[in-house]
Design an enzyme around this catalytic site. Sequence first.
Site, PDB file in Angstrom:
ATOM      1  CB  CYS A 318       2.466  -3.180   5.219  1.00 52.09           C
ATOM      2  SG  CYS A 318       2.685  -4.154   6.686  1.00 52.09           S
ATOM      3  NE  ARG A 417      -6.006  -7.789  13.016  1.00 53.28           N
ATOM      4  CZ  ARG A 417      -5.087  -6.879  12.833  1.00 53.28           C
ATOM      5  NH1 ARG A 417      -3.874  -7.058  13.326  1.00 53.28           N
ATOM      6  NH2 ARG A 417      -5.335  -5.789  12.182  1.00 53.28           N
TER       7      ARG A 417
HETATM    8  N1  LIG Z   1       2.076  -9.205   5.686  1.00 50.02           N
HETATM    9  C1  LIG Z   1       2.193  -8.196   6.502  1.00 50.02           C
HETATM   10  O1  LIG Z   1       3.266  -7.631   6.593  1.00 50.02           O
HETATM   11  C2  LIG Z   1       1.045  -7.709   7.343  1.00 50.02           C
HETATM   12  C3  LIG Z   1       1.300  -6.809   8.358  1.00 50.02           C
HETATM   13  C4  LIG Z   1       0.228  -6.349   9.125  1.00 50.02           C
HETATM   14  C5  LIG Z   1      -1.041  -6.782   8.898  1.00 50.02           C
HETATM   15  N2  LIG Z   1      -1.278  -7.668   7.897  1.00 50.02           N
HETATM   16  C6  LIG Z   1      -2.648  -8.112   7.652  1.00 50.02           C
HETATM   17  O2  LIG Z   1      -3.491  -7.681   8.696  1.00 50.02           O
HETATM   18  C7  LIG Z   1      -4.481  -8.651   8.972  1.00 50.02           C
HETATM   19  C8  LIG Z   1      -4.441  -9.066  10.421  1.00 50.02           C
HETATM   20  O3  LIG Z   1      -3.216  -9.719  10.697  1.00 50.02           O
HETATM   21  P1  LIG Z   1      -2.808 -10.114  12.165  1.00 50.02           P
HETATM   22  O4  LIG Z   1      -1.505 -10.805  12.107  1.00 50.02           O
HETATM   23  O5  LIG Z   1      -2.879  -8.933  13.066  1.00 50.02           O
HETATM   24  O6  LIG Z   1      -4.001 -11.075  12.575  1.00 50.02           O
HETATM   25  P2  LIG Z   1      -4.010 -12.444  13.384  1.00 50.02           P
HETATM   26  O7  LIG Z   1      -5.426 -12.745  13.577  1.00 50.02           O
HETATM   27  O8  LIG Z   1      -3.186 -13.489  12.727  1.00 50.02           O
HETATM   28  O9  LIG Z   1      -3.309 -12.101  14.746  1.00 50.02           O
HETATM   29  C9  LIG Z   1      -3.840 -11.113  15.653  1.00 50.02           C
HETATM   30  C10 LIG Z   1      -3.491 -11.498  17.092  1.00 50.02           C
HETATM   31  O10 LIG Z   1      -4.308 -12.586  17.494  1.00 50.02           O
HETATM   32  C11 LIG Z   1      -3.525 -13.674  18.003  1.00 50.02           C
HETATM   33  N3  LIG Z   1      -4.264 -14.880  17.663  1.00 50.02           N
HETATM   34  C12 LIG Z   1      -4.285 -15.535  16.487  1.00 50.02           C
HETATM   35  N4  LIG Z   1      -5.166 -16.581  16.535  1.00 50.02           N
HETATM   36  C13 LIG Z   1      -5.722 -16.558  17.751  1.00 50.02           C
HETATM   37  C14 LIG Z   1      -6.707 -17.356  18.393  1.00 50.02           C
HETATM   38  N5  LIG Z   1      -7.304 -18.371  17.775  1.00 50.02           N
HETATM   39  N6  LIG Z   1      -7.059 -17.024  19.650  1.00 50.02           N
HETATM   40  C15 LIG Z   1      -6.486 -15.994  20.273  1.00 50.02           C
HETATM   41  N7  LIG Z   1      -5.555 -15.210  19.717  1.00 50.02           N
HETATM   42  C16 LIG Z   1      -5.161 -15.477  18.486  1.00 50.02           C
HETATM   43  C17 LIG Z   1      -2.180 -13.496  17.318  1.00 50.02           C
HETATM   44  O11 LIG Z   1      -1.118 -14.101  18.025  1.00 50.02           O
HETATM   45  C18 LIG Z   1      -2.053 -11.972  17.261  1.00 50.02           C
HETATM   46  O12 LIG Z   1      -1.590 -11.478  18.508  1.00 50.02           O
HETATM   47  C19 LIG Z   1      -4.215  -9.799   8.017  1.00 50.02           C
HETATM   48  O13 LIG Z   1      -5.032  -9.610   6.895  1.00 50.02           O
HETATM   49  C20 LIG Z   1      -2.760  -9.622   7.672  1.00 50.02           C
HETATM   50  O14 LIG Z   1      -2.412 -10.181   6.421  1.00 50.02           O
HETATM   51  C21 LIG Z   1      -0.237  -8.130   7.129  1.00 50.02           C
END
Ligand SMILES: NC(=O)c1ccc[n+]([C@@H]2O[C@H](COP(=O)([O-])OP(=O)(O)OC[C@H]3O[C@@H](n4cnc5c(N)ncnc54)[C@H](O)[C@@H]3O)[C@@H](O)[C@H]2O)c1
Length: 498
Positions: A318, A417
């Site tokens: 990460c 995403r």
């Molecule tokens: N634990 C960590 O430190 C970490 C860090 C980076 C990535 N990840 C992993 O990467 C992957 C992606 O994570 P993420 O947080 O980018 O994904 P996410 O889908 O939660 O969020 C991506 C974006 O979409 C937005 N969003 C969420 N739901 C939505 C909806 N229904 N409609 C429109 N927009 C919406 C969010 O606000 C964010 O800007 C996951 O598997 C996560 O666990 C984890």
Amino acid sequence: MAQIIAGVSRTFNEFLLLPNRTSIDCSPDAIDLSTPLMRHVVGEASPIELRSPFTSAIMQSVSSPELAIALARNGGLTFLHHNQSIEEQVADVRQVKNFKAGFVVSDTNVRPDDSLAELARVMERTGHSTAAVTHDGSASGRLLGLVTSRDFHPQRHDLSDPVSGRMTPIENLPHAACDLTLSQANARLWDERLDCLPVLDVDGHLEYLVFRSDYTDNKRYPGQLVDRDKRLRVGAGINTHDYRERVPALLDAGVDVLCLDSSDGYSDWQSQALSWVKKHYPEIPVGGGNVVDGEAFTFLAEAGADFVKVGVGGGAICITRDQKGIGRGQASAVLDVVAARDIFAERTGHYVPVCSDGGLVHDYHVALALAMGADFVMMGRYFARFDQAPGAKLPTRDGFVKEHWGEGSNRAHNWQRYGQGGQALIFEEGVDGYVPYAGDLNEGLALTIAKIKATMVSCGATTLPKFRDTARLTLVSEQSLQESHANVVVRETPASLD
Ligand SMILES: NC(=O)c1ccc[n+]([C@@H]2O[C@H](COP(=O)([O-])OP(=O)(O)OC[C@H]3O[C@@H](n4cnc5c(N)ncnc54)[C@H](O)[C@@H]3O)[C@@H](O)[C@H]2O)c1
């Protein structure tokens, strides 16, 4: 004005445990690593308890059905990743739920008036040599007898004869009622020299078969995590985008637990998704996360989360902290969230377990996370190193490595995403890399568990609640960290998988 919260953001590496008084009966054999997985009333048992406090990360390079089976057999739980189509994730869930853990739903079934030729065809199709004869030829019909490949031979018997002529009828067939345990079933197999023991419900309908040939295999895994039907338990990751379609499909496949998966769980997207799942499917446990402080924990617990996952930016692959400047040292995050969990439990009477996700570099870090109050841990890199993880095993000059990549990396093609809007990944939050190959999960996890039990013995605790209630931790300086390591030319490195 921006607020600067008190205290420094700390990692597990900055802490050590002080030994507590160890009583004579506090030995590794006496240690119980079971731990609650989901929300429950304070003072009552959690409806699902892990038998060992390990879950595998919701990642493509970690959580495959093979890993899920191996981990559940060792008492932990996998969350199958959701970075794939609903159909593919559903197939993964089914693969785990169909795995036989001692009690097998019979897949080779015939009617009494079916011909021996038909029986031979069914046996060839399934590859199994024992068939249940039920009144309707189904796996749950009234059991009339058993027939095996030893009961007939094409050269000796007329294959147009009915199965009923060659089966051992139920009157002569030792069988058991469905409330027996796997060890009771195995005892009967050996005491009565049986190859197969049918297990029936009160009306004589077939529920399971237990086979002697599975005995050694099952004896090896006394702490398997199974559901009421004795099938291995499995979890699945979900997201805040397509949960309305994904959740019902996963439930239909028999998933046991869901977990919302996001780098930042302190969002209205998560509370909306939690409310929706709770409203439409109140029976399925669903976790939320990830968060790093008590305020966000309380937000998700109030939105209905059955457990909350802690950790932003601490995972081995990460780079969220580098890229976005958000996150918190994993030890500080766990300590803060655990305090909020206990306040929430006092205020509402509901205990919402906490999962420490990421930042676990050495085996003893797991012990520290549990001592700090996490109910269980989630690991990615750790599990990615084993045979059962899906990454390719590649030779190097010094041995082997396995591939391991982040869900925020370009390689993950995180379609939920980025695929939906047709947008490209603007920047990565994870890297694509390798981890040292570590062999079989069963052996690696046994070593980690042995170390954790040894730590608990030193701390005088035989259960995880006692471990955390009595833990005494100290911060270590850079100098004392130096003192921790061997200070000679080491002849042979002790066995370690971390
Ligand atoms: N634990 C960590 O430190 C970490 C860090 C980076 C990535 N990840 C992993 O990467 C992957 C992606 O994570 P993420 O947080 O980018 O994904 P996410 O889908 O939660 O969020 C991506 C974006 O979409 C937005 N969003 C969420 N739901 C939505 C909806 N229904 N409609 C429109 N927009 C919406 C969010 O606000 C964010 O800007 C996951 O598997 C996560 O666990 C984890």
